[in-house]
Motif scaffolding. Structure first.
Motif, PDB file in Angstrom:
ATOM      1  N   GLU A 319     -48.289 -61.211  48.486  1.00  0.00           N
ATOM      2  CA  GLU A 319     -47.602 -61.423  47.211  1.00  0.00           C
ATOM      3  C   GLU A 319     -48.217 -62.610  46.479  1.00  0.00           C
ATOM      4  O   GLU A 319     -48.519 -63.637  47.084  1.00  0.00           O
ATOM      5  N   GLU A 320     -48.418 -62.447  45.188  1.00  0.00           N
ATOM      6  CA  GLU A 320     -49.047 -63.495  44.393  1.00  0.00           C
ATOM      7  C   GLU A 320     -48.152 -64.728  44.319  1.00  0.00           C
ATOM      8  O   GLU A 320     -46.936 -64.629  44.140  1.00  0.00           O
ATOM      9  N   GLU A 321     -48.738 -65.899  44.502  1.00  0.00           N
ATOM     10  CA  GLU A 321     -47.984 -67.133  44.456  1.00  0.00           C
ATOM     11  C   GLU A 321     -47.497 -67.418  43.032  1.00  0.00           C
ATOM     12  O   GLU A 321     -48.146 -67.059  42.058  1.00  0.00           O
ATOM     13  N   ALA A 322     -46.337 -68.062  42.952  1.00  0.00           N
ATOM     14  CA  ALA A 322     -45.786 -68.412  41.640  1.00  0.00           C
ATOM     15  C   ALA A 322     -46.701 -69.411  40.937  1.00  0.00           C
ATOM     16  O   ALA A 322     -47.244 -70.328  41.554  1.00  0.00           O
ATOM     17  N   MET A 323     -46.856 -69.228  39.635  1.00  0.00           N
ATOM     18  CA  MET A 323     -47.740 -70.088  38.854  1.00  0.00           C
ATOM     19  C   MET A 323     -47.050 -71.406  38.551  1.00  0.00           C
ATOM     20  O   MET A 323     -45.842 -71.458  38.313  1.00  0.00           O
ATOM     21  N   ASP A 324     -47.835 -72.483  38.576  1.00  0.00           N
ATOM     22  CA  ASP A 324     -47.304 -73.795  38.236  1.00  0.00           C
ATOM     23  C   ASP A 324     -46.782 -73.784  36.792  1.00  0.00           C
ATOM     24  O   ASP A 324     -47.448 -73.259  35.894  1.00  0.00           O
ATOM     25  N   PRO A 325     -45.564 -74.326  36.539  1.00  0.00           N
ATOM     26  CA  PRO A 325     -44.997 -74.272  35.181  1.00  0.00           C
ATOM     27  C   PRO A 325     -45.900 -74.890  34.114  1.00  0.00           C
ATOM     28  O   PRO A 325     -46.012 -74.354  33.005  1.00  0.00           O
ATOM     29  N   ALA A 326     -46.555 -76.005  34.443  1.00  0.00           N
ATOM     30  CA  ALA A 326     -47.436 -76.631  33.456  1.00  0.00           C
ATOM     31  C   ALA A 326     -48.631 -75.736  33.157  1.00  0.00           C
ATOM     32  O   ALA A 326     -49.057 -75.592  32.002  1.00  0.00           O
ATOM     33  N   GLU A 327     -49.177 -75.107  34.196  1.00  0.00           N
ATOM     34  CA  GLU A 327     -50.312 -74.208  34.001  1.00  0.00           C
ATOM     35  C   GLU A 327     -49.882 -72.986  33.190  1.00  0.00           C
ATOM     36  O   GLU A 327     -50.612 -72.511  32.309  1.00  0.00           O
ATOM     37  N   ARG A 328     -48.672 -72.496  33.488  1.00  0.00           N
ATOM     38  CA  ARG A 328     -48.154 -71.336  32.757  1.00  0.00           C
ATOM     39  C   ARG A 328     -48.005 -71.656  31.273  1.00  0.00           C
ATOM     40  O   ARG A 328     -48.408 -70.856  30.406  1.00  0.00           O
ATOM     41  N   ASP A 329     -47.422 -72.818  30.952  1.00  0.00           N
ATOM     42  CA  ASP A 329     -47.246 -73.205  29.545  1.00  0.00           C
ATOM     43  C   ASP A 329     -48.594 -73.366  28.844  1.00  0.00           C
ATOM     44  O   ASP A 329     -48.737 -72.992  27.670  1.00  0.00           O
ATOM     45  N   ALA A 330     -49.586 -73.898  29.569  1.00  0.00           N
ATOM     46  CA  ALA A 330     -50.909 -74.068  28.968  1.00  0.00           C
ATOM     47  C   ALA A 330     -51.549 -72.724  28.667  1.00  0.00           C
ATOM     48  O   ALA A 330     -52.182 -72.535  27.613  1.00  0.00           O
ATOM     49  N   ILE A 331     -51.391 -71.757  29.586  1.00  0.00           N
ATOM     50  CA  ILE A 331     -51.957 -70.420  29.366  1.00  0.00           C
ATOM     51  C   ILE A 331     -51.272 -69.747  28.179  1.00  0.00           C
ATOM     52  O   ILE A 331     -51.922 -69.123  27.333  1.00  0.00           O
ATOM     53  N   ILE A 332     -49.947 -69.863  28.103  1.00  0.00           N
ATOM     54  CA  ILE A 332     -49.211 -69.245  26.991  1.00  0.00           C
ATOM     55  C   ILE A 332     -49.661 -69.840  25.666  1.00  0.00           C
ATOM     56  O   ILE A 332     -49.870 -69.116  24.676  1.00  0.00           O
ATOM     57  N   ALA A 333     -49.832 -71.170  25.613  1.00  0.00           N
ATOM     58  CA  ALA A 333     -50.296 -71.816  24.383  1.00  0.00           C
ATOM     59  C   ALA A 333     -51.699 -71.352  24.020  1.00  0.00           C
ATOM     60  O   ALA A 333     -52.010 -71.121  22.839  1.00  0.00           O
ATOM     61  N   ASP A 334     -52.558 -71.187  25.027  1.00  0.00           N
ATOM     62  CA  ASP A 334     -53.924 -70.739  24.772  1.00  0.00           C
ATOM     63  C   ASP A 334     -53.944 -69.296  24.263  1.00  0.00           C
ATOM     64  O   ASP A 334     -54.683 -68.959  23.340  1.00  0.00           O
ATOM     65  N   VAL A 335     -53.106 -68.439  24.871  1.00  0.00           N
ATOM     66  CA  VAL A 335     -53.022 -67.038  24.423  1.00  0.00           C
ATOM     67  C   VAL A 335     -52.476 -66.972  23.004  1.00  0.00           C
ATOM     68  O   VAL A 335     -52.976 -66.203  22.159  1.00  0.00           O
ATOM     69  N   LEU A 336     -51.450 -67.776  22.720  1.00  0.00           N
ATOM     70  CA  LEU A 336     -50.874 -67.800  21.362  1.00  0.00           C
ATOM     71  C   LEU A 336     -51.936 -68.204  20.351  1.00  0.00           C
ATOM     72  O   LEU A 336     -52.045 -67.601  19.265  1.00  0.00           O
ATOM     73  N   HIS A 337     -52.743 -69.198  20.685  1.00  0.00           N
ATOM     74  CA  HIS A 337     -53.803 -69.641  19.781  1.00  0.00           C
ATOM     75  C   HIS A 337     -54.838 -68.540  19.563  1.00  0.00           C
ATOM     76  O   HIS A 337     -55.301 -68.323  18.435  1.00  0.00           O
ATOM     77  N   SER A 338     -55.191 -67.814  20.645  1.00  0.00           N
ATOM     78  CA  SER A 338     -56.191 -66.750  20.507  1.00  0.00           C
ATOM     79  C   SER A 338     -55.675 -65.597  19.654  1.00  0.00           C
ATOM     80  O   SER A 338     -56.436 -64.968  18.923  1.00  0.00           O
ATOM     81  N   VAL A 339     -54.362 -65.322  19.729  1.00  0.00           N
ATOM     82  CA  VAL A 339     -53.779 -64.250  18.906  1.00  0.00           C
ATOM     83  C   VAL A 339     -53.822 -64.636  17.435  1.00  0.00           C
ATOM     84  O   VAL A 339     -54.193 -63.837  16.573  1.00  0.00           O
TER      85      VAL A 339
END
Length: 497
Positions: A319-339
């Motif tokens: 089972e995939e390990e849970a993502m670190d909250p800070a890393e998750r927020d950074a990825i979401i911000a990066d995806v939002l910027h790319s959109v």
């Protein structure tokens, strides 16, 4: 390839409807209360249930009985429009037939819920544009010809969703089947898109005349609609027949819970009827008050059934390990910027961008819901307004975001772009910049939305002596510098004293 379903009889022959042709066109059913309109709709849905996916917008909860017999999932709207949009998107992905019951909501809530659900079906990704019958009972409630007691915003949302269904739904696999009691109360641009018609008994002259016009009949023949028996309809259209014919609708296997009751004999032996009615029953004060139990859903709620769906994971894979909250927020911000920075983002609606955002988040292994649709709309509005860099602290930008939070989601981004220009004393944004902030390519539409903002008191527009537009934000005490001079038009037209 032709696929016929049986509606009943026309004379001594079966009355057949070509389902394949219906999916390529649309159907309008009209009949006064008691004409058998809902019975016809039920017959059509039952006959086609095993052949095509279905979604029923049900304002009275009459079609929930389809669930036990045909496996439809009943969705009881509770006022959470964002959740309904997500449900509709998953309905298209998993090809589940559903009945959306709206009987727990008031008129305004019904219009908003129907708009949200239809919007979710309409905005599905192209890969999920499977054929679907979308039946809307009492369509005059959701596409009214004139304003009623509901709010203007609810009417605008609902009418827009119904127009999309009937005008643009075919390319997305959506075949609209709308039923109404009164043609005169149904918006003409919605009714005009139908190619197939089933007209039942009606008594008002204006409705009979419109029905005759739609069927290509002479005005003097319109009186025949008054004489139609219950359960008989005049049909015409490429999916029914090239010439009008009278159809007697066949029986159904399910019944509505709101079926009209028959006559029952009155009780004959009632002793002291007055005291039975007027004498209050003794109440035990030690017992808690009786509360009405909520109605049990006929089937498992679709929010649980679909939201908990997960593809099977092979047992040998850890089972995939849970993502670190800070890393998750950074990825979401990066995806939002790319959109937002995508070349085509400026002409896409927030709902379309949200679909792209969720797909990109899944690619980046973000599990669960990254952002809700309202939160996504708020962040994308702020991001579009801050495209030229963050606004300096203490400038009123935080207050501007607070004002935008109280506006409709589709207007927040437009307001923030204007507010930023006013805070910085920049020239009034051009029509193209306003259109991009609203998520359209039409400058005229953006100007109309400016007029709507002005009606709400969020902005004030004027022109200087050269005809250059200036927009002020009263709550912030700032205004833009003059923009490029242009002829007065739309929401920026003002009289010079």
């Amino acid at each position: 390839m032709r696929c016929d379903i049986d509606l009943g009889l026309t004379g001594d022959r079966p009355a057949l409807l070509d389902l394949t042709e219906l999916l390529a066109t649309r159907l309008l059913v009209q009949g006064n209360s008691g004409s058998g309109k809902s019975h016809l709709l039920r017959r059509l849905l039952e006959q086609s249930a095993g052949l095509v996916q279905q979604a029923i917008i049900d304002p009275e909860g009459d079609f929930a009985s389809l669930a036990e017999r045909y496996g439809h999932v009943v969705v009881e709207a509770d006022g959470d429009d964002a959740a309904l949009q997500r449900v509709a998107a998953r309905v298209r992905v998993h090809r589940v037939s559903v009945v959306l019951t709206l009987d727990n909501l008031d008129a305004d809530g019904q219009m908003r819920a129907a708009a949200a659900f239809l919007g979710g079906l309409f905005d599905a990704d192209r890969e999920h544009w499977y054929p679907m019958l979308v039946a809307v009972d009492e369509a005059q409630l959701f596409a009214p010809a004139a304003a009623g007691e509901v709010s203007d915003e609810a009417r605008r949302l609902s009418l827009g969703a119904m127009t999309n269904l009937m005008c643009r739904g075919r390319k997305r696999g959506l075949a609209g089947v709308i039923a109404t009691q009164r043609l005169a109360k149904l918006a003409k641009n919605v009714a005009a898109e139908a190619s197939n018609f089933l007209m039942g008994r009606t008594f008002l002259d204006i409705d009979m005349a419109r029905a005759a016009d739609l069927l290509g009949m002479e005005r003097r023949q319109a009186e025949t609609f008054r004489d139609l028996p219950r359960g008989q309809f005049v049909g015409l259209g490429p999916a029914i027949a090239r010439r009008s014919l009278v159809i007697a609708v066949g029986p159904t296997e399910t019944v509505s819970r709101a079926a009209a009751p028959g006559l029952l004999p009155l009780p004959s032996d009632i002793e002291d009827a007055r005291s039975l009615i007027l004498t209050p029953e003794p109440r035990d004060e030690t017992l808690p008050p009786v509360r009405r139990q909520p109605r049990a859903a006929p089937v498992q709620d679709v929010l649980t059934q679909l939201a908990t769906y997960r593809p099977p994971v092979p047992s040998e894979e850890p089972e995939e390990e849970a993502m670190d909250p800070a890393e998750r927020d950074a990825i979401i911000a990066d995806v939002l910027h790319s959109v937002i920075t995508d070349a085509d983002a400026g002409t896409c609606t927030p709902a379309t961008l949200y679909q792209d955002f969720t797909v990109r988040c899944r690619i980046r292994r973000v599990r669960g819901e990254a952002l809700s649709l309202p939160e996504f709309k708020r962040r994308i509005a702020v991001a579009r307004a801050e495209a030229g860099g963050e606004v300096s602290d203490g400038s009123g930008w935080e207050k501007a975001q607070g004002i935008a939070a109280g506006l409709p989601d589709d207007l927040a981004g437009l307001f923030l772009v204007v507010a930023r220009a006013a805070i910085e004393g920049a020239p009034c944004p051009t029509d193209s910049a306003l259109a991009e902030a609203y998520g359209t390519s039409s400058g005229g539409r953006a100007r109309r939305m400016l007029a709507f903002l002005e009606e709400r008191g969020a902005i004030v527009t004027r022109r200087d002596l050269r005809g250059a537009p200036i927009i002020a934000v009263p709550d912030l005490g700032v205004e833009t510098a003059p923009g490029a001079p242009q002829p007065a038009a739309g929401g920026l037209r003002r009289r010079m004293g």
